[in-house]
Design a protein around this motif. Structure first.
Motif, mmCIF file in Angstrom:
data_model
loop_
_atom_site.group_PDB
_atom_site.id
_atom_site.type_symbol
_atom_site.label_atom_id
_atom_site.label_comp_id
_atom_site.label_asym_id
_atom_site.label_seq_id
_atom_site.Cartn_x
_atom_site.Cartn_y
_atom_site.Cartn_z
ATOM 1 N N THR A 1 22.989 80.630 20.406
ATOM 2 C CA THR A 1 22.957 79.289 21.006
ATOM 3 C C THR A 1 24.340 78.722 21.310
ATOM 4 O OG1 THR A 1 22.939 78.264 18.808
ATOM 5 C CG2 THR A 1 20.801 78.772 19.816
ATOM 6 N N ALA A 2 25.405 79.485 21.112
ATOM 7 C CA ALA A 2 26.767 78.960 21.263
ATOM 8 C C ALA A 2 27.008 78.409 22.671
ATOM 9 C CB ALA A 2 27.780 80.044 20.929
ATOM 10 N N GLU A 3 26.634 79.170 23.696
ATOM 11 C CA GLU A 3 26.872 78.734 25.072
ATOM 12 C C GLU A 3 26.066 77.492 25.393
ATOM 13 O OE1 GLU A 3 26.441 80.427 29.669
ATOM 14 O OE2 GLU A 3 26.213 81.796 27.973
ATOM 15 N N PHE A 4 24.825 77.453 24.914
ATOM 16 C CA PHE A 4 23.970 76.281 25.164
ATOM 17 C C PHE A 4 24.553 75.039 24.505
ATOM 18 C CE2 PHE A 4 20.599 73.357 23.991
ATOM 19 C CZ PHE A 4 19.925 73.208 25.193
ATOM 20 N N MET A 5 25.008 75.164 23.264
ATOM 21 C CA MET A 5 25.550 74.014 22.547
ATOM 22 C C MET A 5 26.832 73.495 23.202
ATOM 23 S SD MET A 5 23.347 73.246 20.392
ATOM 24 C CE MET A 5 24.308 71.892 19.723
ATOM 25 N N GLU A 6 27.629 74.392 23.759
ATOM 26 C CA GLU A 6 28.824 73.961 24.484
ATOM 27 C C GLU A 6 28.432 73.151 25.714
ATOM 28 O OE1 GLU A 6 32.818 75.814 26.665
ATOM 29 O OE2 GLU A 6 31.421 77.133 25.597
ATOM 30 N N LEU A 7 27.419 73.619 26.439
ATOM 31 C CA LEU A 7 26.930 72.889 27.605
ATOM 32 C C LEU A 7 26.303 71.563 27.187
ATOM 33 C CD1 LEU A 7 26.199 72.845 30.681
ATOM 34 C CD2 LEU A 7 23.989 73.825 29.994
ATOM 35 N N TYR A 8 25.575 71.561 26.090
ATOM 36 C CA TYR A 8 24.890 70.358 25.604
ATOM 37 C C TYR A 8 25.867 69.196 25.438
ATOM 38 C CZ TYR A 8 22.048 67.429 22.473
ATOM 39 O OH TYR A 8 21.351 66.375 21.890
ATOM 40 N N ARG A 9 27.106 69.513 25.075
ATOM 41 C CA ARG A 9 28.118 68.478 24.852
ATOM 42 C C ARG A 9 28.843 68.072 26.139
ATOM 43 N NH1 ARG A 9 28.551 71.721 20.046
ATOM 44 N NH2 ARG A 9 30.028 73.124 21.085
ATOM 45 N N SER A 10 28.528 68.728 27.237
ATOM 46 C CA SER A 10 29.196 68.429 28.501
ATOM 47 C C SER A 10 28.480 67.280 29.228
ATOM 48 C CB SER A 10 29.227 69.682 29.389
ATOM 49 O OG SER A 10 27.926 69.974 29.886
ATOM 50 N N PRO A 11 29.141 66.646 30.213
ATOM 51 C CA PRO A 11 28.546 65.490 30.910
ATOM 52 C C PRO A 11 27.209 65.830 31.563
ATOM 53 C CG PRO A 11 30.879 65.663 31.424
ATOM 54 C CD PRO A 11 30.516 66.924 30.690
ATOM 55 N N LYS A 12 26.278 64.892 31.448
ATOM 56 C CA LYS A 12 24.969 65.050 32.064
ATOM 57 C C LYS A 12 24.965 64.412 33.451
ATOM 58 C CE LYS A 12 22.347 65.432 27.768
ATOM 59 N NZ LYS A 12 23.539 65.661 26.924
ATOM 60 N N LEU A 13 24.116 64.946 34.303
ATOM 61 C CA LEU A 13 23.997 64.421 35.663
ATOM 62 C C LEU A 13 23.389 63.021 35.617
ATOM 63 C CD1 LEU A 13 24.441 65.397 38.634
ATOM 64 C CD2 LEU A 13 22.009 65.953 38.679
ATOM 65 N N GLN A 14 23.909 62.125 36.448
ATOM 66 C CA GLN A 14 23.419 60.757 36.542
ATOM 67 C C GLN A 14 22.893 60.508 37.952
ATOM 68 O OE1 GLN A 14 24.199 58.411 33.488
ATOM 69 N NE2 GLN A 14 23.970 60.557 32.944
#
Length: 228
Positions: free
Chosen positions: A107-120
């Motif tokens: 899950t490392a790659e997913f968790m890194e993305l999870y902390r990145s900005p979300k689309l608005q």
């Protein structure tokens, strides 16, 4: 002899479909090209507005959303793009970043993305009039206001109920009116304005019944529901 007690760790996708069936992804800023390019359209999406009660599948538990999130719609049988017959994604080459990063064995790659900005929504919508209407809806129908009125029912009774009904009616009638005036599809309204309050009100332990004359009746339900 085959070792069935300690099977080898998985190192690749076996196309079981479990991730596609369990929940739909939230879009991140890096998904903007897919939305602008049309491979993911507004009618494929819905918006979770700030303050809306949601289940956090990563942290666990149910809590108000601390920011707006744009998600792919679900359908019976999983994500809107999942085809059960082929056990495949119909937009695989243009799938959202969460889907591309999700590896159930790491899950490392997913968790890194999870902390990145979300689309608005403001990243996607260029129409200034529509953005202004979204802002007005947020002011008049915020989840903060709705939560406050629900808390006040026990003390203020019918007065608080009337305030809730005013929010529900404004939000309910806004959608078809603007769809007609702005030439938008009704199916796109959940992206532009979030899910109808008449549906999400169940997360507060309340439900709405449409009356024959067109009015709304607000009643309590025995237990809270949570929209995923």
């Amino acid at each position: 002899m085959k070792n069935t007690l300690n099977p080898s760790p998985r190192t690749h996708c076996i196309r079981c479909g479990e991730c596609c069936l369990n929940s739909s992804p939230t879009l991140h800023a890096k998904d903007l090209p897919q939305v602008v390019g049309g491979s993911i359209r507004p009618d494929h999406l819905y918006t979770i507005r700030k303050g809306e009660l949601v289940r956090d599948n990563v942290r666990g538990g149910i809590a108000p959303a601390d920011q707006e999130m744009i998600k792919l719609r679900d359908k019976k049988g999983g994500c809107v793009f999942y085809t059960a017959e082929e056990m495949a994604c119909s937009v695989y080459e243009n799938r959202p970043a969460q889907c591309a990063s999700l590896k159930c064995w790491d899950t490392a790659e997913f968790m890194e993305l999870y902390r990145s900005p979300k689309l608005q929504r403001q990243d996607v919508i260029e129409n200034g009039v529509l953005l202004g209407l979204i802002e007005e809806q947020e002011k008049r129908c915020s989840y903060a206001a709705l939560s406050d009125y629900v808390r006040r029912i026990s003390d203020e009774g019918e007065k608080a109920v009337e305030k809730i009904l005013d929010l529900l009616k404004f939000d309910f009638h806004l959608r078809p009116f603007l769809a007609e005036k702005l030439g938008l599809r009704v199916e796109e309204m959940d992206f532009f304005f979030g899910r109808p309050l008449t549906e999400t009100i169940v997360t507060f332990g309340l439900k709405v019944e449409k009356q024959p004359e067109g009015g709304f009746l607000l009643t309590r339900i025995e237990r809270n529901g949570v929209l995923e």
